[in-house]
Design a protein around this motif. Sequence first.
Motif, PDB file in Angstrom:
ATOM      1  N   HIS A   1      28.628 -10.873 -15.265  1.00 44.82           N
ATOM      2  CA  HIS A   1      27.484 -10.806 -14.342  1.00 44.82           C
ATOM      3  C   HIS A   1      26.198 -10.502 -15.104  1.00 44.82           C
ATOM      4  O   HIS A   1      25.164 -11.146 -14.907  1.00 44.82           O
ATOM      5  CB  HIS A   1      27.801  -9.723 -13.299  1.00 44.82           C
ATOM      6  N   GLU A   2      26.302  -9.534 -16.021  1.00 42.31           N
ATOM      7  CA  GLU A   2      25.128  -9.125 -16.793  1.00 42.31           C
ATOM      8  C   GLU A   2      24.697 -10.245 -17.749  1.00 42.31           C
ATOM      9  O   GLU A   2      23.507 -10.552 -17.870  1.00 42.31           O
ATOM     10  CB  GLU A   2      25.472  -7.835 -17.564  1.00 42.31           C
TER      11      GLU A   2
ATOM     12  N   ALA B   1      34.510 -13.671 -10.337  1.00 38.60           N
ATOM     13  CA  ALA B   1      34.244 -13.658  -8.890  1.00 38.60           C
ATOM     14  C   ALA B   1      32.896 -12.997  -8.605  1.00 38.60           C
ATOM     15  O   ALA B   1      32.118 -13.480  -7.775  1.00 38.60           O
ATOM     16  CB  ALA B   1      35.369 -12.936  -8.149  1.00 38.60           C
ATOM     17  N   LEU B   2      32.588 -11.891  -9.302  1.00 36.61           N
ATOM     18  CA  LEU B   2      31.295 -11.221  -9.098  1.00 36.61           C
ATOM     19  C   LEU B   2      30.147 -12.085  -9.615  1.00 36.61           C
ATOM     20  O   LEU B   2      29.114 -12.228  -8.958  1.00 36.61           O
ATOM     21  CB  LEU B   2      31.270  -9.867  -9.814  1.00 36.61           C
TER      22      LEU B   2
ATOM     23  N   PHE C   1      45.092 -15.038  -7.542  1.00 30.83           N
ATOM     24  CA  PHE C   1      46.396 -14.499  -7.941  1.00 30.83           C
ATOM     25  C   PHE C   1      47.447 -14.600  -6.825  1.00 30.83           C
ATOM     26  O   PHE C   1      48.458 -13.910  -6.855  1.00 30.83           O
ATOM     27  CB  PHE C   1      46.246 -13.051  -8.418  1.00 30.83           C
TER      28      PHE C   1
ATOM     29  N   SER D   1      27.743  -1.800 -19.923  1.00 28.44           N
ATOM     30  CA  SER D   1      28.371  -3.001 -19.374  1.00 28.44           C
ATOM     31  C   SER D   1      27.682  -3.455 -18.090  1.00 28.44           C
ATOM     32  O   SER D   1      27.595  -4.648 -17.817  1.00 28.44           O
ATOM     33  CB  SER D   1      29.860  -2.763 -19.134  1.00 28.44           C
TER      34      SER D   1
ATOM     35  N   ALA E   1      21.179  -5.784 -14.484  1.00 30.83           N
ATOM     36  CA  ALA E   1      21.637  -6.583 -13.341  1.00 30.83           C
ATOM     37  C   ALA E   1      22.690  -5.827 -12.531  1.00 30.83           C
ATOM     38  O   ALA E   1      22.664  -5.843 -11.299  1.00 30.83           O
ATOM     39  CB  ALA E   1      22.211  -7.910 -13.829  1.00 30.83           C
TER      40      ALA E   1
ATOM     41  N   HIS F   1      34.851 -10.594  -1.894  1.00 30.76           N
ATOM     42  CA  HIS F   1      35.235 -10.487  -3.315  1.00 30.76           C
ATOM     43  C   HIS F   1      36.761 -10.426  -3.442  1.00 30.76           C
ATOM     44  O   HIS F   1      37.359 -11.099  -4.287  1.00 30.76           O
ATOM     45  CB  HIS F   1      34.593  -9.234  -3.920  1.00 30.76           C
TER      46      HIS F   1
ATOM     47  N   ALA G   1      39.043 -12.394 -14.138  1.00 33.86           N
ATOM     48  CA  ALA G   1      38.972 -13.142 -12.877  1.00 33.86           C
ATOM     49  C   ALA G   1      38.071 -12.400 -11.887  1.00 33.86           C
ATOM     50  O   ALA G   1      37.251 -13.011 -11.184  1.00 33.86           O
ATOM     51  CB  ALA G   1      40.370 -13.326 -12.300  1.00 33.86           C
ATOM     52  N   GLN G   2      38.201 -11.075 -11.854  1.00 33.28           N
ATOM     53  CA  GLN G   2      37.324 -10.266 -10.984  1.00 33.28           C
ATOM     54  C   GLN G   2      35.869 -10.415 -11.419  1.00 33.28           C
ATOM     55  O   GLN G   2      34.963 -10.529 -10.584  1.00 33.28           O
ATOM     56  CB  GLN G   2      37.738  -8.790 -11.061  1.00 33.28           C
TER      57      GLN G   2
ATOM     58  N   MET H   1      35.051   2.017 -13.452  1.00 36.23           N
ATOM     59  CA  MET H   1      34.405   1.953 -14.749  1.00 36.23           C
ATOM     60  C   MET H   1      33.094   1.209 -14.558  1.00 36.23           C
ATOM     61  O   MET H   1      33.098   0.045 -14.167  1.00 36.23           O
ATOM     62  CB  MET H   1      35.266   1.215 -15.748  1.00 36.23           C
TER      63      MET H   1
ATOM     64  N   ARG I   1      38.403 -13.814  -2.890  1.00 37.66           N
ATOM     65  CA  ARG I   1      38.277 -14.685  -4.071  1.00 37.66           C
ATOM     66  C   ARG I   1      39.323 -14.319  -5.126  1.00 37.66           C
ATOM     67  O   ARG I   1      39.990 -15.185  -5.687  1.00 37.66           O
ATOM     68  CB  ARG I   1      36.894 -14.533  -4.700  1.00 37.66           C
ATOM     69  N   VAL I   2      39.412 -13.021  -5.393  1.00 35.69           N
ATOM     70  CA  VAL I   2      40.353 -12.565  -6.428  1.00 35.69           C
ATOM     71  C   VAL I   2      41.793 -12.755  -5.949  1.00 35.69           C
ATOM     72  O   VAL I   2      42.672 -13.201  -6.703  1.00 35.69           O
ATOM     73  CB  VAL I   2      40.084 -11.088  -6.789  1.00 35.69           C
TER      74      VAL I   2
ATOM     75  N   ALA J   1      34.418  -6.998 -16.509  1.00 34.02           N
ATOM     76  CA  ALA J   1      34.174  -7.425 -15.132  1.00 34.02           C
ATOM     77  C   ALA J   1      32.689  -7.356 -14.788  1.00 34.02           C
ATOM     78  O   ALA J   1      32.186  -8.172 -14.020  1.00 34.02           O
ATOM     79  CB  ALA J   1      34.976  -6.556 -14.165  1.00 34.02           C
ATOM     80  N   TRP J   2      31.979  -6.375 -15.337  1.00 39.18           N
ATOM     81  CA  TRP J   2      30.528  -6.318 -15.131  1.00 39.18           C
ATOM     82  C   TRP J   2      29.801  -7.247 -16.093  1.00 39.18           C
ATOM     83  O   TRP J   2      28.712  -7.718 -15.816  1.00 39.18           O
ATOM     84  CB  TRP J   2      29.992  -4.901 -15.367  1.00 39.18           C
ATOM     85  N   MET J   3      30.396  -7.435 -17.265  1.00 37.73           N
ATOM     86  CA  MET J   3      29.645  -8.065 -18.353  1.00 37.73           C
ATOM     87  C   MET J   3      29.320  -9.536 -18.079  1.00 37.73           C
ATOM     88  O   MET J   3      28.264 -10.011 -18.451  1.00 37.73           O
ATOM     89  CB  MET J   3      30.403  -7.916 -19.661  1.00 37.73           C
TER      90      MET J   3
ATOM     91  N   SER K   1      35.687  -4.766  -8.520  1.00 44.08           N
ATOM     92  CA  SER K   1      36.880  -4.719  -7.662  1.00 44.08           C
ATOM     93  C   SER K   1      37.215  -3.290  -7.252  1.00 44.08           C
ATOM     94  O   SER K   1      37.664  -3.057  -6.128  1.00 44.08           O
ATOM     95  CB  SER K   1      38.069  -5.363  -8.379  1.00 44.08           C
TER      96      SER K   1
ATOM     97  N   PRO L   1      43.540  -9.882 -14.684  1.00 47.05           N
ATOM     98  CA  PRO L   1      42.745  -9.697 -13.464  1.00 47.05           C
ATOM     99  C   PRO L   1      41.274  -9.377 -13.726  1.00 47.05           C
ATOM    100  O   PRO L   1      40.407  -9.802 -12.961  1.00 47.05           O
ATOM    101  CB  PRO L   1      43.436  -8.522 -12.767  1.00 47.05           C
ATOM    102  N   ILE L   2      40.985  -8.652 -14.805  1.00 41.68           N
ATOM    103  CA  ILE L   2      39.614  -8.180 -15.008  1.00 41.68           C
ATOM    104  C   ILE L   2      38.635  -9.337 -15.121  1.00 41.68           C
ATOM    105  O   ILE L   2      37.575  -9.343 -14.492  1.00 41.68           O
ATOM    106  CB  ILE L   2      39.527  -7.322 -16.286  1.00 41.68           C
TER     107      ILE L   2
ATOM    108  N   GLY M   1      39.692  -3.990 -21.836  1.00 47.47           N
ATOM    109  CA  GLY M   1      38.283  -3.999 -21.496  1.00 47.47           C
ATOM    110  C   GLY M   1      37.955  -4.259 -20.045  1.00 47.47           C
ATOM    111  O   GLY M   1      37.537  -5.352 -19.671  1.00 47.47           O
ATOM    112  N   VAL M   2      38.144  -3.236 -19.216  1.00 48.63           N
ATOM    113  CA  VAL M   2      37.796  -3.330 -17.799  1.00 48.63           C
ATOM    114  C   VAL M   2      36.313  -3.649 -17.623  1.00 48.63           C
ATOM    115  O   VAL M   2      35.910  -4.286 -16.657  1.00 48.63           O
ATOM    116  CB  VAL M   2      38.172  -2.010 -17.088  1.00 48.63           C
ATOM    117  N   ALA M   3      35.500  -3.225 -18.597  1.00 52.96           N
ATOM    118  CA  ALA M   3      34.055  -3.420 -18.492  1.00 52.96           C
ATOM    119  C   ALA M   3      33.673  -4.886 -18.411  1.00 52.96           C
ATOM    120  O   ALA M   3      32.613  -5.230 -17.897  1.00 52.96           O
ATOM    121  CB  ALA M   3      33.366  -2.786 -19.685  1.00 52.96           C
TER     122      ALA M   3
END
Lengths: 414, 138
Positions: free
Chosen positions: B73-74, B99-100, A33, A52, A56, A25, B95-96, A47, A28-29, B69-71, A162, B92-93, B65-67
Amino acid sequence: MKLNQEEKAMLNGELGEPRRWAIEHMIRVGRFFDAPDLVPVTQAHIMADTESLGEAGVEFLEDIAARPRDERQVRIPMITDPRGIDFCHYKRLRQTEWMASLEQRAIDAFEAMGILMTNTCINYQTIMPPVRGEHLAFGDTGVVIYCNSVLGAYSNFEGGPSSLAAGLTGRTPRYGLHLDHNRMATRRFRVDFKPQHLSDWGALGGIIGARAGSYWEVPVLEGIESQPGSDEMKHMGAAMASFGSVPLFHVVGVTPEAATLEAVCDPALLDAETIAGADLENFFARYGGKGEKVDVVVFSAPQLSLLEMQSLAELLDDRKLHEDTSLLAVTSPVVAADARRLGLVERIEASGALVLEGMCFYQSYAREMAEANGWKRLMTNSVKLANIIGGYGYEPSLSNMENCVASAIAGEIV
Amino acid sequence: METIELECHVGVGPVVSGEALVTDDNFSARYDLDRIAGIFSRPQHKLAGQSYVDKIMVFNTAKGGVASAWMLHEMKSRGVAPKAILFNNVNPILAQGAALADMAMCDRFGDGDVTRLIRTGDQLVVQPELGLVTITRS
């Protein structure tokens, strides 16, 4: 990306599948960057509220949690952002058993990984404030902007996956704010008024965030004549990050990297933009509702400090909320315990208000709560919350804490 | 028929093709979306009311909104997600999150403002590993 021997072993799966996933992971990230390598980090903060995560995301965590202990445990101290549920109060908020059950599954998975359930977005006030120069993998934009700006630590916005990858490996890709040249100011603002209330500091953050508008912009502020404290910086930073995805700001003479303006920019190359009192008035004017019925007043995002809890208790002493208005005060488990010991929770709740701990209003199925409770008009002193909550079907109003409390008592926005 | 190739930074995710939905507004999965219905829900967003499902979204940048990153995927797990997201500059969020989720995502286009280079309704092929987006326009 350059990897050392141990990182290569992780990538080859020699330290288990979770760490293999984590390194992959990060590669990839990191490629995205242009990170040259991975940087060791000392703490991670994740978080991962269930709203969120969804089913899944929880299954993803459970897959890791089901691995042997030596494969699933994080390698550095790792703590959590607020949850979506306060188990003592979710029924009163009309959250469902399904929400509570998903939350419990996520908690079980985190605990199996050795993650401490601190459930807070004010860890820099309550758990372990970072030190200048410390490289971190922190989630929650408000946490990151505070730790970068006020404490001089080094963290990107780390989304849940991450952060988890950083916890499992003790590393994160070296890009963005881990590099000194990305921490220099790119926008210069002269503040032409004195913020009075926390909501004014939040509004200032919102104005700057909206103007800067990018993760890759670093604002520097001049002209701040009143000394901000931790709560002022907290509200300003959270709003700036919310409105602009900004992860770092400097205040000349206040924040550690900006002892002088010259320390963070070449003033000859960066013209100052003025933010005037009229800009502040215009910002608040966007959030109307005066004279309208208020359904719910919320103090949250970020969670309240002990001092904010004290201010709220003083405003609510010997007063009762309007029967058609709810008031929610959301704080961290650490602050809640202290506030209870000091009698603040009892004073706040004597008014009919509710103190919630370890959660955050907008991460807590806010849309479903609105529908279940008939909430539409929401009032807050949090600029961050006012910015977000419209997306969940609420009509936000914004004012200072005193006016918010007065409105909750009157049942309409004063 | 007109075909245009746009070069960008190396991205993440698989090769995908689909129809573009473009705005010069910004994006946050947490702030802007009704993720169950698959539409933009924040009234102030320029795409408010429109569906993003199976579209290749084009935005200026990503917000808070860091969240998120999960969303991604969900959203992808339920099949109520965009096929790819393109930005001028992403944070970054997202992009992360891509990636997930193994969702195609690219940014930093060499030819200028991607929200002007691509138009809503364009057919796109996104090749993140090559840093290449191909537009077919009738």
